[in-house]
Design an enzyme around this catalytic site. Sequence first.
Site: not given
Length: 656
Positions: A171-173, A190, A175
Amino acid sequence: MDYSPPTSDSREQGTRAGTQHERVETLIFDDPSEMAHRVARRIATLIEERQAVGKNAVLGLPTGSTPIGVYQELIRMHEEENLDFSNVVTFNLDEYYPIDPESLQSYHRFMDENLFNHVNIPEENIHIPRGDIPPDEVDRHCVEYEHAIEKAGGIDLMLLGIGRSGHVGFNEPGSSNDTRTRSVILDEITRKDAASDFFGEENVPQEAITMGVGTILDCDEIVLMATGEHKAPIVKKAVEEPPTHEVTASYLQEHPNATFYIDRAAAGELTREKTPWRVRNVDWTKKKVKRAVTWLSKKVDKPIPRLEASDYYKHQLHSLVHRYDHVDDLAREIFEDLRQRITYRENLISDERVIVFSPHPDDDVISMGGMLDKLVSNGNDISVAYMTNGSVAVFDADVRRYLRFLDLSGEALGLTSDQLDDFHARRKEIESFLAEKEPGAVDLPEVQTLKAHIRYGEAIAGIEVMGLDESDAEFLDMPFYKTGRVRKDPISDADVDVVYDLLTDVEPTHIFVAGDLSDPHGTHRMCYKAIKEALEKYNQEAVGPSGDGVPEEDDRPDSSRPEPLVWLYRGAWQEWPIHEADVFVPLSKADLDRKVEAIFKHESQKDRAMFPGAYDEREFWERARDRNRGTADMLNGLGLPEFYAAEAFVRTYDMP
C-alpha cells in the site's frame, strides 16, 4: 509451554513513561532476537487459545528479512515444543505481479522456504495472492481473496513490516484507509529496495497484488515489526505524526489493538529515545548526559564550552543543569570526555595480535581503512578475516572480462595447445550459461567460484595499499552465505565453528567487528551473530575461576589466553553517533586518500555496485569519505580540534 503475551512488567521499561508523543503502542527491544521471540510467543498463544475452543487461528503474514526471526522461532517451537499448526489458516499480504510462484523472488517460494515447509499447516489453509494469472483475471482474483478472508472469519492477527516509504503490504503512499485487495503500481522507493533481490532495479516487476489498508485494519490484532537505523525516520512519522495517506503505516493509529515492535536502532528518532528529557524525568547516566550536551550544541550551533544556562533551559534540560554547581562544570566534563577519546596513532595499540573481521571482502577498508593503516604502522600482527566470499555481488560482465583476459594470456602463461582448447570449450559453456541466465538465477558452481576469486583478489589488493599482503588475509567462506542467492541460510553451528577456530588459532588480544547492522541484505547482522556466539564460547574457555561478568581492561580473567577487546566499527551504512563512540581516530588528507585508494581496488564494486542499498545513491568510497569528513566536522562543531577526517569506534568486552 508458556506462550502468554508479555506482561506490563516484562515489556520494555520505556513503554510506561515518555510516550505522550506516540499515537500507537510501541515496544522497544535492545535485542532483535528477543523481539522476534516475543512476537512468535504471541502467535503461539493465539494458536493454542483457538485450539482450546476448537477454532482456527487465522494469521496475516508478511515476507522480507524482518519476520524471518519470528518464523525461525515458530519452527523451533513446532520441532522442539510440539506447537501444532494444524488449526492455522494463513493469508499473505502481497505478491509481485507478474511473477512465477517458483521464481527465486516469489513470495510463494519465500514462505515455503522460511515457514510452510517446516510446520504442519494444511496446504489448503495457505493463501497467497497469485502473480501468475492473466491480467484480465486479476480483479476477480482480488475479490475472491477478500471473500476467502471473510469465509475464514476474518484475520485474527496480522503481522506487518514497514517500508521506507511508510507502506504496509504494497500500500504505497497515496493509499486510502478503506482500500481492499487490489493490483497496485509499485513506488520508486519500493522498487529500489527490492532491486538487490532481483539483481537490478530494471528487473523488479512494476506491479503487485496487495491486501488493502482497509483489509488490514479489519484484523482483530496488528503487530508491526521494524529493525535498523534506516527505518528510524519513517517509524517516527508512523508513530508520532497524525495519520496520513502519505505514510500508510500511520493508519494503524486508528486501530484499537495495534502494536509496533521495534529494535533500539529503529526507535532512534522517537522523542523518548532521541530527546527523552522532553517527555519524562531522566536518570542522567554519563552516556545520556553526553548525548544531551552534544545534541544541544548542535541544536543551538554553539561549541560545547560556549553553551549558556539559558540554552539548557530553553530546551527542557533543567534537570540536567540542576545536577551541577555551574553549567561550565557540565560543559567542561563533557568536552574533556570527548577530547580524551581522540586517539592519535602513537596512542593506538601496537605489537598486538589483531583480527579484523570483514563481513564482505571490502568492509574492512570502507569502514576502518584509516585505523587499519595505523595498526599496520604500529607493528601489530594482523589477520584480516573476510567472512563471506561476496560472490553474489559480482556482475556477470566481470566474469566475462577475466575469462577474456585468461584467453588472451594463455600462451604467455605457458598453457599447451590441449590446455588452451579445453579452456576455450569451457569458456564457451560458461558464457553460453551467462547469456541465457535469468536475472537472479543461481550461478553454476564454477561461476560462483570465479566470482569469489574476483572478490578475493580485490581484497588482497586493498590491504596491500595498507602494507599487508595475501598471507595476512583469511578467507573464511562461511557456510551460511553459500546459497548462490541474495537470501542466505540461517547462522548454524558450522558458521560459529569457523569463527571459533580462527580465534583459537590466532588468540587475538583485539578484534574488530562490523557494528553497522542495517545493511540491506542482512549479512552484517548474521556475521555479527556468528562472531558473538563464537566469542562467548572462546571466552568461557579462557575465563578463570572468578569469571563474574564483564572485565575492565585492566582486570581481565586470570588466564594464559587473553579475552580480546572488541572494537565495533561502522561506516558502510552509517557512522557511530558522537555520544556513543569510545575512540575517534583522526585522519589527514593523505590518510583518507590512501583509504579511498584501497577502496578503489575493489573494482567489481566500483562505479555501479550490485547492492548499493536503496537509500544512498553514493558509491561506497564516497560514503566513506563523506562520513569520515562529517565526523571530523561534528567534532569541530563541538569545539574540539579540527581534523580533515575521522573514524569512530566503540570498544567493549561484551558484544551487545
